[in-house]
Write a protein that holds these residues in place. Structure first.
Motif, mmCIF file in Angstrom:
data_model
loop_
_atom_site.group_PDB
_atom_site.id
_atom_site.type_symbol
_atom_site.label_atom_id
_atom_site.label_comp_id
_atom_site.label_asym_id
_atom_site.label_seq_id
_atom_site.Cartn_x
_atom_site.Cartn_y
_atom_site.Cartn_z
ATOM 1 N N PRO B 438 0.716 -1.356 0.000
ATOM 2 C CA PRO B 438 0.014 0.013 -0.050
ATOM 3 C C PRO B 438 0.677 1.254 0.042
ATOM 4 O O PRO B 438 0.382 2.206 -0.437
ATOM 5 C CB PRO B 438 -0.907 -0.216 1.163
ATOM 6 C CG PRO B 438 0.070 -0.879 2.068
ATOM 7 C CD PRO B 438 0.964 -1.982 1.356
ATOM 8 N N VAL B 439 2.218 1.258 0.507
ATOM 9 C CA VAL B 439 2.902 2.184 0.122
ATOM 10 C C VAL B 439 4.450 1.725 -0.230
ATOM 11 O O VAL B 439 4.762 0.473 0.050
ATOM 12 C CB VAL B 439 3.128 3.045 1.517
ATOM 13 C CG1 VAL B 439 1.929 3.849 2.078
ATOM 14 C CG2 VAL B 439 3.508 2.032 2.839
ATOM 15 N N GLY B 448 13.233 -1.363 9.569
ATOM 16 C CA GLY B 448 11.856 -1.738 9.781
ATOM 17 C C GLY B 448 11.201 -2.865 9.259
ATOM 18 O O GLY B 448 10.024 -3.501 9.392
ATOM 19 N N ARG B 451 9.696 -5.919 11.505
ATOM 20 C CA ARG B 451 8.273 -5.549 11.824
ATOM 21 C C ARG B 451 7.356 -5.524 10.676
ATOM 22 O O ARG B 451 6.171 -6.248 10.838
ATOM 23 C CB ARG B 451 7.963 -4.173 12.544
ATOM 24 C CG ARG B 451 6.813 -3.822 12.783
ATOM 25 C CD ARG B 451 6.036 -4.444 13.958
ATOM 26 N NE ARG B 451 6.516 -4.418 15.353
ATOM 27 C CZ ARG B 451 5.939 -4.669 16.342
ATOM 28 N NH1 ARG B 451 5.060 -5.493 16.731
ATOM 29 N NH2 ARG B 451 6.719 -4.519 17.702
ATOM 30 N N ILE B 452 7.807 -5.096 9.798
ATOM 31 C CA ILE B 452 6.865 -5.081 8.196
ATOM 32 C C ILE B 452 6.450 -6.616 7.801
ATOM 33 O O ILE B 452 5.425 -6.732 7.720
ATOM 34 C CB ILE B 452 7.645 -4.412 7.332
ATOM 35 C CG1 ILE B 452 7.593 -2.757 7.714
ATOM 36 C CG2 ILE B 452 6.865 -4.604 5.995
ATOM 37 C CD1 ILE B 452 8.249 -1.961 6.747
ATOM 38 N N ILE B 455 4.228 -8.438 10.480
ATOM 39 C CA ILE B 455 2.760 -7.493 10.233
ATOM 40 C C ILE B 455 2.244 -8.185 8.988
ATOM 41 O O ILE B 455 0.947 -8.526 8.775
ATOM 42 C CB ILE B 455 2.678 -6.187 10.156
ATOM 43 C CG1 ILE B 455 3.097 -5.543 11.438
ATOM 44 C CG2 ILE B 455 1.355 -5.524 9.662
ATOM 45 C CD1 ILE B 455 3.212 -4.025 11.537
ATOM 46 N N ALA B 456 2.911 -8.185 7.847
ATOM 47 C CA ALA B 456 2.491 -8.807 6.490
ATOM 48 C C ALA B 456 2.012 -10.266 6.603
ATOM 49 O O ALA B 456 1.030 -10.774 6.087
ATOM 50 C CB ALA B 456 3.580 -8.500 5.446
ATOM 51 N N ASP B 458 1.061 -12.027 9.148
ATOM 52 C CA ASP B 458 -0.167 -11.933 10.127
ATOM 53 C C ASP B 458 -1.364 -11.808 9.131
ATOM 54 O O ASP B 458 -2.354 -12.375 9.030
ATOM 55 C CB ASP B 458 -0.227 -11.079 11.167
ATOM 56 C CG ASP B 458 0.921 -11.359 12.199
ATOM 57 O OD1 ASP B 458 1.407 -12.593 12.051
ATOM 58 O OD2 ASP B 458 1.240 -10.519 13.164
ATOM 59 N N THR B 477 -7.887 -3.411 1.107
ATOM 60 C CA THR B 477 -7.128 -3.998 2.364
ATOM 61 C C THR B 477 -8.017 -4.752 3.359
ATOM 62 O O THR B 477 -9.276 -4.892 2.873
ATOM 63 C CB THR B 477 -6.854 -2.570 3.108
ATOM 64 O OG1 THR B 477 -8.048 -1.960 3.584
ATOM 65 C CG2 THR B 477 -6.106 -1.434 2.152
ATOM 66 N N PRO B 495 -9.968 -5.257 11.067
ATOM 67 C CA PRO B 495 -8.480 -5.461 10.650
ATOM 68 C C PRO B 495 -7.687 -5.709 11.612
ATOM 69 O O PRO B 495 -6.880 -6.966 11.300
ATOM 70 C CB PRO B 495 -8.305 -4.022 10.023
ATOM 71 C CG PRO B 495 -9.227 -3.317 9.443
ATOM 72 C CD PRO B 495 -10.458 -3.899 10.451
ATOM 73 N N GLN B 496 -7.945 -5.243 12.919
ATOM 74 C CA GLN B 496 -6.913 -5.531 13.749
ATOM 75 C C GLN B 496 -7.250 -6.918 14.334
ATOM 76 O O GLN B 496 -6.480 -7.745 14.779
ATOM 77 C CB GLN B 496 -7.059 -4.574 15.120
ATOM 78 C CG GLN B 496 -6.358 -4.877 16.261
ATOM 79 C CD GLN B 496 -4.662 -4.848 16.203
ATOM 80 O OE1 GLN B 496 -4.266 -4.224 15.136
ATOM 81 N NE2 GLN B 496 -4.028 -5.486 17.061
ATOM 82 N N LYS B 499 -5.769 -9.508 12.231
ATOM 83 C CA LYS B 499 -4.314 -9.372 12.080
ATOM 84 C C LYS B 499 -3.906 -10.512 13.469
ATOM 85 O O LYS B 499 -2.954 -11.108 13.239
ATOM 86 C CB LYS B 499 -3.825 -8.349 12.247
ATOM 87 C CG LYS B 499 -3.704 -7.781 10.557
ATOM 88 C CD LYS B 499 -2.800 -6.346 10.698
ATOM 89 C CE LYS B 499 -3.396 -5.356 10.859
ATOM 90 N NZ LYS B 499 -2.990 -3.936 10.581
ATOM 91 N N LYS B 556 15.507 -9.367 15.445
ATOM 92 C CA LYS B 556 14.631 -8.483 15.583
ATOM 93 C C LYS B 556 13.256 -9.020 15.369
ATOM 94 O O LYS B 556 12.112 -9.041 16.173
ATOM 95 C CB LYS B 556 14.507 -6.912 14.682
ATOM 96 C CG LYS B 556 15.568 -6.212 15.323
ATOM 97 C CD LYS B 556 15.457 -4.926 14.182
ATOM 98 C CE LYS B 556 16.499 -3.849 14.698
ATOM 99 N NZ LYS B 556 16.327 -2.623 13.946
ATOM 100 N N ARG B 559 12.324 -11.249 18.235
ATOM 101 C CA ARG B 559 11.927 -10.543 19.388
ATOM 102 C C ARG B 559 10.637 -10.277 19.332
ATOM 103 O O ARG B 559 9.692 -10.154 20.063
ATOM 104 C CB ARG B 559 12.629 -9.504 19.604
ATOM 105 C CG ARG B 559 14.391 -9.949 20.118
ATOM 106 C CD ARG B 559 15.003 -8.693 20.809
ATOM 107 N NE ARG B 559 15.408 -7.694 19.769
ATOM 108 C CZ ARG B 559 16.537 -8.129 19.087
ATOM 109 N NH1 ARG B 559 17.379 -8.971 19.420
ATOM 110 N NH2 ARG B 559 16.976 -6.757 18.241
ATOM 111 N N ILE B 560 10.106 -9.716 17.991
ATOM 112 C CA ILE B 560 8.881 -9.099 17.846
ATOM 113 C C ILE B 560 7.798 -10.405 17.837
ATOM 114 O O ILE B 560 6.757 -10.136 18.296
ATOM 115 C CB ILE B 560 8.618 -8.555 16.195
ATOM 116 C CG1 ILE B 560 9.479 -7.281 16.345
ATOM 117 C CG2 ILE B 560 7.240 -8.597 15.885
ATOM 118 C CD1 ILE B 560 9.790 -6.721 14.993
#
Lengths: 388, 579
Positions: B438-439, B448, B451-452, B455-456, B458, B477, B495-496, B499, B556, B559-560
């Motif tokens: 989306p961006v 980053g 984390r990205i 999230i993706a 999930d 989305t 959405p939350q 995820k 990382k 850990r996330i």
């Protein structure tokens, strides 16, 4: 990631959408960081830690319009529904929280709303926007909500006048202090025809930056192109117009290559406009007053309910035609080219303005300024007429 | 019940018994369907050998299947992969999913092993076990032709029968359950095909809300240059990416030795359209129709297939590539793994296969004869057997697809964190690193990305559980799909919350893998990517990946995810904390 906090704080200040002292940005990678105004930064971090997102912007808008919209909303309503195309397509609606909804710890309730939407308005706090994957995305969503609430509020005032104490004074301050004269003075444009690749790329990046600096687009909305021979150079989708270096696709007009798949969603519209006009450049921005005025239709008893998509009439804002049509493959590319061929400018219902230049960007930019200035003047003329 | 049916159909192929069971509402709400439901149903079976008769093979649809939700007429097949040893799922379109849901079931769970080749026919009239000795050895099209009069068909070809470790299950309309070798799992059960033919409609809780959400999705599709743009996948199919990958200098070439192939224009989207008069084709009910076929119905290859049978093997002939694709479809073999295994084998022997040799080797692979015996094991086992394990370009045994990780660092990380091995679709960072949706993110930065990617992963786990096509999310989305889901089921999703469900699914998969011995040592790219540069030029530098930075970002990610530095679970009872 800390550099992102700084970059987007500065952008919010530069585009004058937020109070410089009322900005906070949070981001989480393996750890959460937050910077900016201390109270807002704490809130940003608390909200973000509850969400599966990377970035968060909490900022106090430079104009009080979002708060006014909340205060004007009837009891029982919980979201704002602006009618501009950006909201309709990408935001759908904007939930809000009244002061009375917040309690001692507002983070959980804000996070709950942001779990469904990209941005929310929190009365007395500001706009809170999330970015699923990047801080930039949170900035874009803040910018979208700011744009949408601006448009919605000005439409509401035009239709219903001032209702709340202090509104008229705030609006007067907006008009006299926040709004600036819109001109192309002081801007330098390369004279056309533009033919060399590097020259074209540089000029597109320069003019893109001008459109942002002069407030003709919110930085991520709008697109720009230049045709040279059998190639259309066009800004990429989701590209910030004030940062286009490396984000311009050269697309062959014969579609012999598809690497322009990353080009703006309006590539087809640009192609058809070039075919219809023989022009060399196209600018497309979302100046706010043109967006507002494009939705002011005097038609009564019209059977059409989906004006953005289905209206087949050509209306006029001064000498600028207004047509309907949704983004991308949604009809805009079909309706704009015939309308723009004569006047070299056109407005799309609820969306924005297209202008063309014959050999370079100077004409196109001036036309964009001119359309927005006409719409700004007409808006205030009608408002004054309404307010007596 | 709205959206779901609340029922699973169990089949024991050993005893030829069939019975329906209720699925708890709690389970459906917590795992949705498709991948999530299948993964949950694998609990307790996840450590079995993939070819153990008890190993389940689960076909699961989602709550949106059977509705008019765009791109949701899909299903997921779940089991354990014989190629990778990981938990495995794959999503596929076609009419099969819709016809399965039309039987009033959310999932079909197959277990046991038939002593003789059998086809399962499930209709409103019941379950039939049909002995099909005459179909054993037949190609997929031959099998489908023999059975399609009875309903929608999912079948294996000779590759699945012979235990090729990357054998597919093929849907009758040409869609495939690909990559991880679930066709071989089906073959080991003696199951040649499954035919389903239900037509019970799906009840939608709030039709008006559903229609509004559907319009929102379609508006975003039309606004997406990748989907409905004039250079997008609706026009050219996924081969629209060929030119882009060439321009970004990240097209894997000659077993990833290079990242630019000068012959790629021969199999670009426009080249395929011109050469084969390609017409739109696609999954049942899908508005995008990204698949392309010839006027006589021959399916044309996808991006990964053209690139791997092309650049990866140094083949510039579109004709050879199309024939190779067709052959894989007929034999029931995954095109990415087949082409990548050939490429690794080619580099080992010092010569990449070309022209007719490719087709001969593909047939030999499916039949496990000659060189095909070794090739049928996939690139990891083949390269090891030949004494050159470093030339196998895979992660966890799954051959890497056609996005060179040196050209997109999120992709590099995502290949390694993927629970099913070197797959581009788990986190799909190409979406933001290349296609700007989306961006846009910086493809040459790790900043980053941990984390990205989490999230993706999930997000995509939720999408795979709905089950919707990932291509939808080049435009829409989870906001719009959560609305569709809420309207369809009458249960509120956001959405939350989707995820969070996706996270549960990803962690469950990871837990299964850890239980089978996977850890940080398996979350790594082949050494080539850290040591050798790609093909720099035209102002684009493609250096080797910085190993230190990669390892830092991987930690990382752990850990996330709440994992130990070894990529494992500190809590051995993690599963017990999950619904």
């Amino acid at each position: 990631m800390r550099d992102q906090v700084s970059v987007y704080t500065n952008k919010l200040i530069a585009d004058r959408s937020a109070h410089a002292q009322g900005i906070a940005i949070a981001a989480q990678d393996d750890v959460l960081i937050a910077g900016g105004a201390p109270d807002l930064a704490r809130l940003a971090g608390d909200v973000l830690s509850r969400l599966t997102c990377l970035g968060m912007v909490v900022a106090c808008p430079s104009l009080p319009f979002a708060d006014f919209l909340v205060a004007r909303a009837p009891a029982g309503e919980s979201c704002i529904v602006p009618r501009d195309t950006e909201t309709r397509t990408f935001l759908h609606d904007i939930p809000f929280l009244r002061r009375s909804d917040l309690g001692a710890d507002p983070a959980p309730v804000i996070a709950r709303l942001l779990g469904s939407r990209k941005g929310v308005v929190v009365e007395g706090v500001g706009i809170v926007a999330s970015g699923a994957l990047t801080v930039e995305q949170a900035y874009i969503n803040y910018s979208s909500v700011f744009h949408s609430t601006f448009v919605k509020y000005l439409q509401d005032v035009l239709h219903h006048g001032f209702i709340l104490p202090g509104e008229a004074e705030a609006f007067a301050a907006f008009r006299s202090q926040w709004l600036r004269p819109l001109t192309d003075e002081g801007l330098a444009f390369r004279s056309g025809p533009l033919a060399e690749r590097d020259e074209i790329l540089d000029e597109i990046a320069t003019v893109g930056r001008y459109t942002v600096e002069r407030g003709l687009v919110d930085s991520f909305f709008g697109n720009i192109s230049c045709r040279a021979g059998e190639v259309i150079y066009i800004s990429q989708t989701a590209a910030s117009l004030d940062s286009l270096a490396g984000c311009i696709d050269p697309v062959p007009t014969d579609n012999s290559s598809t690497f322009g798949i990353t080009a703006s969603s309006e590539l087809l519209a640009h192609r058809r406009i070039y075919e219809a006009t023989g022009a060399a450049t196209i600018l497309h921005g979302h100046p706010k007053f043109a967006v507002i005025m494009s939705m002011e239709c005097a038609e009564e008893g019209c059977a059409i309910t989906d004006c953005w998509k289905e209206c087949d009439r050509v209306r006029f804002l001064g000498d600028t035609p207004v047509v309907a049509g949704e983004i991308g493959a949604g009809g805009l590319a079909r309706r704009v080219p015939p309308a723009i061929a004569g006047p070299r400018k056109a407005v799309v219902y609820g969306h924005g303005v297209f202008t063309v230049g014959e050999t370079d960007f100077a004409d196109a930019f001036r036309a964009l300024v001119s359309v927005e200035n006409w719409c700004r003047g007409e808006y205030f003329r009608r408002l004054e007429e309404r307010l007596g | 019940m709205f959206g779901w049916t609340g029922t699973i159909l169990n089949i024991d192929l050993s005893s030829r018994a069939a019975w329906r069971e209720d699925l708890s509402v709690e389970l459906l709400h917590a795992y949705l369907g498709g991948r999530g439901l299948g993964v949950r149903l694998m609990r307790g079976f996840h450590a079995l050998d993939p070819f153990d008769p008890v190993m389940p093979l689960i076909f699961a649809v989602g709550p949106l299947c059977g509705t008019s939700a765009p791109t949701a007429a899909r299903l997921t097949v779940v089991s354990r992969s014989p190629l990778t040893g990981t938990i495995y799922d794959c999503s596929a379109g076609g009419r099969f999913a819709w016809r399965l849901k039309g039987l009033g079931v959310d999932a079909l769970r197959l277990s046991g092993r038939s002593e003789t080749p059998v086809t399962l026919v499930v209709t409103a009239g019941g379950v039939e076990f049909v002995d099909v000795p005459e179909l054993w050895g037949q190609t997929v099209p031959e099998t489908v032709a023999a059975l399609s009069g009875r309903g929608s068909v999912a079948a294996i070809g000779p590759a699945g029968e012979n235990g090729v470790l990357f054998a597919n299950i093929m849907m009758g309309e040409g869609n495939s359950v690909g990559r991880g070798g679930l066709g071989a799992v089906m073959g080991a059960k003696g199951l040649k095909a499954v035919v389903v033919n239900g037509d019970i409609p799906v009840a939608v809780a709030d039709r008006e809300r559903f229609d509004r959400a559907r319009q929102d999705v379609m508006r975003l599709f039309r606004a997406s240059p990748v989907i409905f743009g004039e250079l997008g996948i609706a026009e050219y199919g996924t081969p629209a990416l060929v030119d882009l990958m060439r321009q970004r200098r990240m097209a894997p070439t000659e077993n990833f030795r290079h990242t630019v192939f000068e012959g790629s224009a021969n199999y670009s989207g426009p080249a395929i359209r011109s050469a084969y008069q390609a017409k739109k084709d696609g999954c049942y009910g899908c508005p995008i129709q990204c698949k392309k076929s010839t006027p006589r119905g021959e399916h044309l290859p996808e991006y990964e297939t053209v690139s791997h049978f092309g650049a990866l093997n140094g083949i510039a002939s579109l004709d050879v590539i199309v024939k190779s694709n067709t052959l894989c479809n007929e034999l029931g073999m995954d095109t990415i793994s087949a082409a990548a295994t050939l490429s690794a084998w080619g580099e080992v022997r010092g010569r990449f296969p070309g022209g007719e040799e490719v087709q001969r080797l593909l047939v030999d692979t499916a039949l496990r004869r000659g060189d095909g015996e070794l090739l049928s094991l996939g690139s990891r086992r083949a390269a090891r057997a030949l004494g050159r394990p470093e030339l196998s370009m895979e992660v966890k045994g799954l051959e890497l697809p056609a996005y060179d990780p040196r050209g997109a660092y999120g992709m590099a990380l995502a290949y390694c964190t993927s629970n099913r091995g070197g797959c581009h679709l788990r986190a799909y960072p190409i979406s933001h690193e290349i296609l700007r949706k989306p961006v846009a993110t910086d493809r040459f930065s790790f900043s980053g990305k941990a984390r990205i990617i989490a999230i993706a992963e999930d997000t995509n786990a939720a999408i795979d559980s709905l089950v919707a096509c990932k291509f939808s999310f080049f435009g829409a989305t989870l906001e719009e799909y959560a609305e569709l889901l809420s309207a369809a089921t009458g249960t509120e999703y956001t959405p939350q919350s989707l995820k969070e469900i996706g996270r549960r699914i990803c962690l469950t998969e990871r837990f299964y893998n850890c239980a089978n011995g996977f850890d940080v040592k398996d979350d790594c790219l082949p050494a080539r990517f850290f040591a050798e540069p790609g093909s720099s030029g035209e102002g684009v530098d493609i250096p080797p990946i910085d190993r230190g930075r990669f390892d830092e970002e991987l930690q990382k990610y752990y850990r996330i995810r709440g994992l130990t530095p070894a990529g494992t679970f500190a809590d051995p009872d993690f599963l017990l904390t999950q619904p």
